[in-house]
Design a protein around this motif. Structure first.
Motif, PDB file in Angstrom:
ATOM      1  N   PRO A  47      -4.174  -5.679 -28.793  1.00 56.38           N
ATOM      2  CA  PRO A  47      -3.149  -5.499 -29.829  1.00 56.38           C
ATOM      3  C   PRO A  47      -1.738  -5.312 -29.282  1.00 56.38           C
ATOM      4  O   PRO A  47      -0.767  -5.565 -29.992  1.00 56.38           O
ATOM      5  CB  PRO A  47      -3.619  -4.246 -30.576  1.00 56.38           C
ATOM      6  CG  PRO A  47      -4.440  -3.495 -29.567  1.00 56.38           C
ATOM      7  CD  PRO A  47      -5.115  -4.549 -28.746  1.00 56.38           C
ATOM      8  N   ASN A  48      -1.619  -4.878 -28.033  1.00 57.35           N
ATOM      9  CA  ASN A  48      -0.288  -4.621 -27.482  1.00 57.35           C
ATOM     10  C   ASN A  48       0.258  -5.783 -26.670  1.00 57.35           C
ATOM     11  O   ASN A  48       1.385  -5.716 -26.172  1.00 57.35           O
ATOM     12  CB  ASN A  48      -0.331  -3.355 -26.606  1.00 57.35           C
ATOM     13  CG  ASN A  48      -0.705  -2.120 -27.404  1.00 57.35           C
ATOM     14  OD1 ASN A  48      -0.259  -1.953 -28.544  1.00 57.35           O
ATOM     15  ND2 ASN A  48      -1.531  -1.264 -26.826  1.00 57.35           N
ATOM     16  N   ASP A  49      -0.533  -6.838 -26.505  1.00 52.97           N
ATOM     17  CA  ASP A  49      -0.066  -8.000 -25.757  1.00 52.97           C
ATOM     18  C   ASP A  49       1.000  -8.766 -26.533  1.00 52.97           C
ATOM     19  O   ASP A  49       1.057  -8.704 -27.774  1.00 52.97           O
ATOM     20  CB  ASP A  49      -1.226  -8.947 -25.451  1.00 52.97           C
ATOM     21  CG  ASP A  49      -1.957  -8.554 -24.182  1.00 52.97           C
ATOM     22  OD1 ASP A  49      -1.743  -7.415 -23.711  1.00 52.97           O
ATOM     23  OD2 ASP A  49      -2.738  -9.364 -23.665  1.00 52.97           O
ATOM     24  N   ARG A  50       1.798  -9.506 -25.821  1.00 51.61           N
ATOM     25  CA  ARG A  50       2.790 -10.353 -26.461  1.00 51.61           C
ATOM     26  C   ARG A  50       2.105 -11.519 -27.162  1.00 51.61           C
ATOM     27  O   ARG A  50       0.994 -11.931 -26.790  1.00 51.61           O
ATOM     28  CB  ARG A  50       3.782 -10.876 -25.417  1.00 51.61           C
ATOM     29  CG  ARG A  50       4.616  -9.761 -24.789  1.00 51.61           C
ATOM     30  CD  ARG A  50       5.496 -10.288 -23.677  1.00 51.61           C
ATOM     31  NE  ARG A  50       6.577 -11.117 -24.187  1.00 51.61           N
ATOM     32  CZ  ARG A  50       7.787 -10.665 -24.528  1.00 51.61           C
ATOM     33  NH1 ARG A  50       8.058  -9.370 -24.444  1.00 51.61           N
ATOM     34  NH2 ARG A  50       8.726 -11.482 -24.962  1.00 51.61           N
ATOM     35  N   ILE A  51       2.770 -12.056 -28.174  1.00 46.92           N
ATOM     36  CA  ILE A  51       2.257 -13.199 -28.924  1.00 46.92           C
ATOM     37  C   ILE A  51       2.759 -14.471 -28.237  1.00 46.92           C
ATOM     38  O   ILE A  51       3.961 -14.663 -28.065  1.00 46.92           O
ATOM     39  CB  ILE A  51       2.713 -13.152 -30.388  1.00 46.92           C
ATOM     40  CG1 ILE A  51       2.163 -11.900 -31.058  1.00 46.92           C
ATOM     41  CG2 ILE A  51       2.260 -14.402 -31.139  1.00 46.92           C
ATOM     42  CD1 ILE A  51       2.760 -11.628 -32.427  1.00 46.92           C
ATOM     43  N   ARG A 386     -10.133  -7.918 -21.032  1.00 47.43           N
ATOM     44  CA  ARG A 386      -8.903  -7.540 -20.315  1.00 47.43           C
ATOM     45  C   ARG A 386      -7.982  -8.733 -20.057  1.00 47.43           C
ATOM     46  O   ARG A 386      -6.865  -8.550 -19.584  1.00 47.43           O
ATOM     47  CB  ARG A 386      -9.248  -6.891 -18.969  1.00 47.43           C
ATOM     48  CG  ARG A 386      -9.998  -5.573 -19.081  1.00 47.43           C
ATOM     49  CD  ARG A 386     -10.039  -4.861 -17.739  1.00 47.43           C
ATOM     50  NE  ARG A 386     -10.747  -5.634 -16.736  1.00 47.43           N
ATOM     51  CZ  ARG A 386     -12.056  -5.535 -16.489  1.00 47.43           C
ATOM     52  NH1 ARG A 386     -12.793  -4.695 -17.197  1.00 47.43           N
ATOM     53  NH2 ARG A 386     -12.618  -6.271 -15.541  1.00 47.43           N
ATOM     54  N   VAL A 387      -8.454  -9.937 -20.343  1.00 45.69           N
ATOM     55  CA  VAL A 387      -7.630 -11.120 -20.081  1.00 45.69           C
ATOM     56  C   VAL A 387      -6.436 -11.144 -21.027  1.00 45.69           C
ATOM     57  O   VAL A 387      -6.594 -11.034 -22.252  1.00 45.69           O
ATOM     58  CB  VAL A 387      -8.458 -12.412 -20.228  1.00 45.69           C
ATOM     59  CG1 VAL A 387      -7.573 -13.637 -20.044  1.00 45.69           C
ATOM     60  CG2 VAL A 387      -9.595 -12.430 -19.217  1.00 45.69           C
ATOM     61  N   SER A 388      -5.250 -11.291 -20.499  1.00 44.98           N
ATOM     62  CA  SER A 388      -4.039 -11.251 -21.315  1.00 44.98           C
ATOM     63  C   SER A 388      -3.871 -12.530 -22.117  1.00 44.98           C
ATOM     64  O   SER A 388      -4.457 -13.568 -21.807  1.00 44.98           O
ATOM     65  CB  SER A 388      -2.813 -11.032 -20.420  1.00 44.98           C
ATOM     66  OG  SER A 388      -2.682 -12.093 -19.491  1.00 44.98           O
TER      67      SER A 388
END
Length: 489
Positions: A47-51, A386-388
């Protein structure tokens, strides 16, 4: 999960029916009436990763005529700061946020057959996402430009629009594309005559049509809202590709010698480069065949590295680089060392390849690799979580570009488990010997003032030991490039 990167792929006959690979259902897909396609991966686990947004436009320098030279390089430059729907302040704010400071990627990449736009947006900024879609639809996807846009290209920093390959004048790349459909279509070339705005806009209408575009989005977004926005902004695009485009392909790289001059005076670099045809991966047997070849390459690399570490420590660089480019796959085994050590290094390399060819790979290395692959498989879902988002979307692009079905982790785990259970030392040895027995090209880079080795003599030694039974192709030729090139290992 990177089973689709690089490598060798050959047909495998089997009495058992192959299982069709199923596309990962986590990737939602859609297509508008005008032919525009989109794909979306929601990542609630991140949820905190960039789009991440990627717009693939299947238009590159190969569609240019002589009078249109450089158009595909200029158009992204014009598009970056052009928008009919966003104000100047909105556009500046968008680009202030659309590049990830921790992992910057150029907003636009131009190649022979594709133009790729890249945006990375902070999460929880729905207004930015909506503005990004408006800019992509109104400019990147083929807007009509004005004089202000044309004037802006001289002020744009070079790193915002780059080419792939990064250096198309690299002597090695020039040698590689000789005789290919890529000749004469250089990405990043500048126009030879003053550009006329009406000619640019006419080119955009002809080649930047929605039916050859796909938008990829990965991130923690609301799929319903996003798909509605995509339909709203991209459904207004019009046009359809009417002229055929020559496919970008590389020719077969016949065994040959390519001499290069290095800018680094402290080392020589030798690359043994194997060239293969590339086939798509769409069923389980094709995938298992690829996995076997992949592990065979790894066992060869580890066998050589183990021997080199004992003999040379950290004074010799060793790397294996496998990739797919324009319908061809290649695998390069690279060794680098100080010029005075290179003769000894090449002799050691020949000895290790000869040992593999005669005796196969060791049981210890085989067991070590299988154990590592099993451990990775046991941790698959934890690792996947864990993959971004940037890695997830880039893997999707690579798999689709190379005709590989991007399967779900569940199918991957099941097929991979069965593959590891069936794997034997005899199978991997067979594949390793087959690769070693295939004659590669010799690509040798030396400092201009420290040319100590004769690459012809080195190659002849390899041929006598490994490939004496391999007929030399009639088309074989030596390519000598005097321009300097630096190889990074």
């Amino acid at each position: 999960m990177r089973y689709f990167i690089g490598g060798v792929l050959m047909a495998l006959s089997s009495q058992l029916p192959a299982e069709t690979l199923q596309p990962d259902p986590a990737w939602q897909q859609g297509k508008l009436d005008n032919g525009f396609s989109w794909q979306l991966l929601q990542t609630p686990q991140r949820p905190n990763d960039r789009i991440q947004l990627r717009l693939v436009v299947k238009t590159g320098s190969m569609v240019e005529t002589a009078s249109q030279r450089g158009f595909t390089y200029l158009i992204p430059k014009m598009a970056l700061f052009h928008s009919k729907t966003l104000s100047d302040s909105q556009l500046q704010q968008l680009w202030h946020n659309a590049i990830d400071p921790a992992a910057p990627i150029p907003p636009a990449i131009v190649s022979y057959d594709v133009t790729l736009y890249n945006l990375s947006l902070p999460n929880n900024r729905p207004e930015l996402l909506k503005e990004a879609l408006q800019w992509l639809a109104g400019s990147a996807a083929g807007g009509q430009f004005d004089k202000k846009s044309l004037m802006m290209i001289t002020q744009l920093p070079k790193h915002l629009v780059v080419t792939h390959p990064a250096n198309v004048k690299d002597p090695l790349w020039r040698a590689r594309i000789k005789g290919s459909t890529l000749i004469g279509h250089e990405p990043g070339a500048m126009p030879v005559t003053p550009v006329k705005l009406e000619e640019i806009n006419k080119f955009v209408q002809q080649w930047y049509t929605p039916d050859i575009m796909t938008l990829y989005v990965a991130g923690h977004v609301d799929s319903r809202t996003l798909t509605e926005n995509i339909n709203q902004v991209f459904s207004t695009l019009s046009g359809k590709r009417s002229m055929p485009v020559t496919m970008a392909t590389l020719p077969v790289l016949t065994p040959q010698i390519i001499n290069l001059t290095s800018l680094d005076p402290t080392k020589d670099t030798l690359s043994l480069t194997w060239d293969f045809g590339w086939r798509t991966i769409n069923d389980s047997e094709m995938l298992k065949r690829y996995w076997r070849d992949d592990l065979a390459r790894e066992t060869i690399f580890r066998s050589i590295k183990q021997a080199f570490d004992k003999k040379y420590g950290k004074t010799v660089g060793l790397n294996m680089d496998c990739r797919i480019q324009y319908q061809r796959a290649s695998c390069a085994l690279l060794v680098s060392a100080a010029p005075e050590k290179m003769k000894s290094v090449t002799e050691s390399l020949l000895a290790e390849l000869s040992a593999i060819n005669n005796k196969g790979v060791s049981q210890a290395i085989f067991e070590q690799i299988v154990q590592e692959k099993q451990q990775q498989l046991d941790q698959l879902f934890a690792a996947y979580a864990r993959v971004s988002t940037d890695i997830l979307i880039n893997q999707r692009l690579i798999s689709q570009q190379n005709g590989v079905i991007d399967i779900a982790p569940e199918q991957f785990q099941r097929l991979r488990q069965a593959f590891l259970a069936e794997l034997t030392l005899a199978l991997i040895t067979e594949d390793a010997k087959r690769l070693v027995a295939q004659e590669p090209s010799f690509i040798f880079s030396q400092p201009a003032d420290k040319r100590r080795l004769d690459i012809d003599q080195i190659r002849n030694k390899f041929k006598q030991v490994l490939w004496s039974a391999v007929a030399t192709p009639a088309a074989e030729q030596e390519v000598n490039e005097g321009s300097p090139v630096t190889r990074t290992n």
